[in-house]
Design a protein around this motif. Sequence first.
Motif, PDB file in Angstrom:
ATOM      1  N   ILE A 145       1.835  -6.234  -3.055  1.00 28.63           N
ATOM      2  CA  ILE A 145       3.476  -7.188  -3.584  1.00 28.63           C
ATOM      3  C   ILE A 145       3.320  -8.331  -2.447  1.00 28.63           C
ATOM      4  O   ILE A 145       4.017  -9.065  -2.445  1.00 28.63           O
ATOM      5  CB  ILE A 145       4.138  -6.365  -3.502  1.00 28.63           C
ATOM      6  CG1 ILE A 145       5.352  -5.853  -1.818  1.00 28.63           C
ATOM      7  CG2 ILE A 145       5.053  -5.350  -3.696  1.00 28.63           C
ATOM      8  CD1 ILE A 145       6.083  -5.591  -1.904  1.00 28.63           C
ATOM      9  N   SER A 146       2.109  -8.782  -1.169  1.00 28.25           N
ATOM     10  CA  SER A 146       2.495  -9.581  -0.408  1.00 28.25           C
ATOM     11  C   SER A 146       1.853 -11.124  -1.258  1.00 28.25           C
ATOM     12  O   SER A 146       0.818 -11.259  -1.689  1.00 28.25           O
ATOM     13  CB  SER A 146       1.722  -9.793   0.085  1.00 28.25           C
ATOM     14  OG  SER A 146       1.299 -10.601   1.887  1.00 28.25           O
ATOM     15  N   ASN A 147       3.011 -12.593  -1.390  1.00 30.68           N
ATOM     16  CA  ASN A 147       2.351 -13.246  -1.371  1.00 30.68           C
ATOM     17  C   ASN A 147       2.447 -14.630  -0.362  1.00 30.68           C
ATOM     18  O   ASN A 147       2.115 -15.622  -0.709  1.00 30.68           O
ATOM     19  CB  ASN A 147       3.468 -13.708  -2.848  1.00 30.68           C
ATOM     20  CG  ASN A 147       4.698 -14.113  -2.063  1.00 30.68           C
ATOM     21  OD1 ASN A 147       5.136 -13.736  -0.882  1.00 30.68           O
ATOM     22  ND2 ASN A 147       5.529 -14.275  -3.069  1.00 30.68           N
ATOM     23  N   PRO A 195       4.806   2.151  -3.974  1.00 35.53           N
ATOM     24  CA  PRO A 195       3.688   1.042  -3.500  1.00 35.53           C
ATOM     25  C   PRO A 195       5.014  -0.311  -3.629  1.00 35.53           C
ATOM     26  O   PRO A 195       4.456  -1.821  -3.046  1.00 35.53           O
ATOM     27  CB  PRO A 195       3.050   1.180  -3.763  1.00 35.53           C
ATOM     28  CG  PRO A 195       2.777   2.274  -5.047  1.00 35.53           C
ATOM     29  CD  PRO A 195       4.376   3.025  -4.439  1.00 35.53           C
ATOM     30  N   ASP A 196       5.272  -0.625  -4.944  1.00 31.30           N
ATOM     31  CA  ASP A 196       5.448  -1.603  -6.578  1.00 31.30           C
ATOM     32  C   ASP A 196       7.333  -1.801  -5.406  1.00 31.30           C
ATOM     33  O   ASP A 196       8.012  -2.826  -6.269  1.00 31.30           O
ATOM     34  CB  ASP A 196       5.833  -1.977  -6.955  1.00 31.30           C
ATOM     35  CG  ASP A 196       4.013  -1.557  -7.333  1.00 31.30           C
ATOM     36  OD1 ASP A 196       3.712  -1.810  -6.832  1.00 31.30           O
ATOM     37  OD2 ASP A 196       3.524  -0.470  -8.382  1.00 31.30           O
ATOM     38  N   GLY A 251      -2.088 -12.546  -0.331  1.00 34.49           N
ATOM     39  CA  GLY A 251      -2.415 -10.817   0.717  1.00 34.49           C
ATOM     40  C   GLY A 251      -2.562  -9.372  -0.628  1.00 34.49           C
ATOM     41  O   GLY A 251      -3.812  -8.983  -0.364  1.00 34.49           O
ATOM     42  N   ASN A 252      -2.460 -10.160  -1.619  1.00 39.07           N
ATOM     43  CA  ASN A 252      -2.310  -9.407  -2.702  1.00 39.07           C
ATOM     44  C   ASN A 252      -4.015  -9.115  -3.643  1.00 39.07           C
ATOM     45  O   ASN A 252      -4.215  -7.633  -4.132  1.00 39.07           O
ATOM     46  CB  ASN A 252      -0.454  -9.301  -3.973  1.00 39.07           C
ATOM     47  CG  ASN A 252      -0.756 -10.717  -4.544  1.00 39.07           C
ATOM     48  OD1 ASN A 252      -2.264 -10.992  -4.118  1.00 39.07           O
ATOM     49  ND2 ASN A 252      -0.145 -10.494  -5.657  1.00 39.07           N
ATOM     50  N   VAL A 253      -4.438 -10.017  -3.760  1.00 38.19           N
ATOM     51  CA  VAL A 253      -5.039 -10.708  -3.767  1.00 38.19           C
ATOM     52  C   VAL A 253      -6.883  -9.304  -3.441  1.00 38.19           C
ATOM     53  O   VAL A 253      -7.263  -9.101  -4.120  1.00 38.19           O
ATOM     54  CB  VAL A 253      -5.734 -11.930  -4.089  1.00 38.19           C
ATOM     55  CG1 VAL A 253      -7.085 -11.680  -4.571  1.00 38.19           C
ATOM     56  CG2 VAL A 253      -4.552 -12.642  -5.238  1.00 38.19           C
ATOM     57  N   LEU A 254      -6.139  -9.165  -1.571  1.00 35.99           N
ATOM     58  CA  LEU A 254      -7.691  -8.693  -1.079  1.00 35.99           C
ATOM     59  C   LEU A 254      -7.233  -7.393  -0.923  1.00 35.99           C
ATOM     60  O   LEU A 254      -7.733  -6.722  -1.190  1.00 35.99           O
ATOM     61  CB  LEU A 254      -7.042  -9.520   0.732  1.00 35.99           C
ATOM     62  CG  LEU A 254      -7.822 -10.844   0.845  1.00 35.99           C
ATOM     63  CD1 LEU A 254      -7.411 -11.459   1.790  1.00 35.99           C
ATOM     64  CD2 LEU A 254      -8.992 -11.363   0.382  1.00 35.99           C
TER      65      LEU A 254
END
Length: 587
Positions: free
Chosen positions: A498-500, A100-101, A458-461
């Motif tokens: 990993i979405s920023n 996933p990373d 997006g990584n926060v959500l």
Amino acid sequence: MKKAFNLSNQTIKSNIQKLRKVMTDRGLDGMYISSFDPFLNEYVPLQDNHRFYITGFTGSMAEVLVPANGRVRLYVDGRYHEQADLEVDATEVEVVKTGPDSSTTQDLANDVKKLGIKKLGYEADRTALGYLKKLSDVASETVALEGGELAKEIPFESLPALKEVQLVPREWRGRDTLEKTRSIFSNEKEAMFLTALDSIAWITNCRGYHLPFLSSFYAKALVTKEKVYVFVTPETPVSDKAKKESGLEFISLPFNNLPRELDRLQNTLHLNEVQYMPSMLNSADFAMLVKVFGTDRLKEKADGLYGYQSIKEPVEIQQMDASFRKADKAIFNTIKWVKDSIKAGKRITELDLYNETSKKYKEQGAHDQSFNTIAGVGPNGSIVHYGDPSDEVVIKDTDMILLDSGGYFDGGWATDTTRTFFGDSSKKPDPKMIEIYTLVLKGTLAVQSAVFPEGTKGNVLDGLARNAMRKYGYDYSHGTGHGVGVHVHEPGVRISTISNVPMKAGQVVSIEPGIYIPGFGGVRLENIAWVEKHPKFPKMLHFVPFVYIGFDPALIDMNLLNSEEKVLLEEYEAECLKRGTSLRSLK
């Protein structure tokens, strides 16, 4: 229906040998094969997917590295780990499973370096310019194979005749083409070269359904402030309305004549700047742009038009909502059909479910499916993108079933929804089914109800979706959300570890956590929602769901839900009941 196009393991082995002959003739240490066609599409017909000819893997996305010696290496992300193992011949193909990373592209690039591949070949017309730059950093030399070079050795199939390109009526979409182009470009000396088919469909307000599961059409385009020049092949039929639309000029020509046509246009337009999107432009087309416009005039635009098209206009939101209401009915009717058939003692199979889903969509007015329906029964539900439904898998009353489907309705906007449900609500599901279903439900509710500042990444959500299940030791190896628009997967918004990518009002995104246990089954609960400015809190955003299909009460452990989650669930179910799509009514 099942795939109409297949290759035997022996044919794939022969294709690998033929590819290695080309490599030997060219003095290559390795060969990169993408999943793309020349337009860098995600969903490419298997007949035109060169990766399929080398591996036999049918998933939509993967990368292939063919070393001079040893097995072919197939790189897949978490959606396809189990499927790839089942589809490839392990004696010829090694499945490399990306975590996933990381990413398939990064892992492949790392292996080029680890394996000491110095001279790496690639297909110029099927390799993204952005990725070629990464490959060039790890290989001493990259060698371009021209379009058609592999076809001299490997017998690739041809594609069927194309449908007519149609103009979408104003009531089914947003602004006219010129309204869009004039808001994007500040002067007539700027332009953008496009090969991303969903962006071309969006800017032209046209649809063609030229590829399976896509409403767009084969074309390339030069977008300027006052006109969009749309290049199509002579075999492409275009409607009179599309040809007459203000701001559009369709130019029919073989694509190998495109450099000459662009040169002619430049002699008229005298463009000072031509933008391009590296990740959606193949390296052959980039070389063409350099030849026509020179490097000084070319400018990278990392997000292409997606920064504009991912922010939906009010009329686009309305049309997508109308499409999802029809899709909701199709999915609800399919689930009802399964449960009613089981209660009646009928023999229905996984393939029957697949076919019935398409039938229910057509009854609601769908023009096509927006991707290959995933109908995973029992253990097959653990295969994230299971795409080969069987007529030998009979659905039992105690089965847990994963159904992921979508369609295109008037206007050509994609829908996408997943529901997992239990065969017969009067039976008692396995406790583990109830546990994983409820934990996934908690993740879906957590994201769907989130209130967050404008620009939240997006990584926060993504963390909200995984929090509850991680406390029980579960996780999933795919992202939580992707953009949805003309195509079912649209760049411009993403929810993942990993979405920023920042969240903005007007974006449309999926919310789809899941838990998958090989040999047992899987759960995914996917809603699509749009991002709206919060009605009460300044500078805050929240989600507004498009999807209203009830969750299966037989699989919910209410004791695992906290008081807030119970309220959220009841509010959601009340709306589903009002719309006639509550699974509670199917007891």
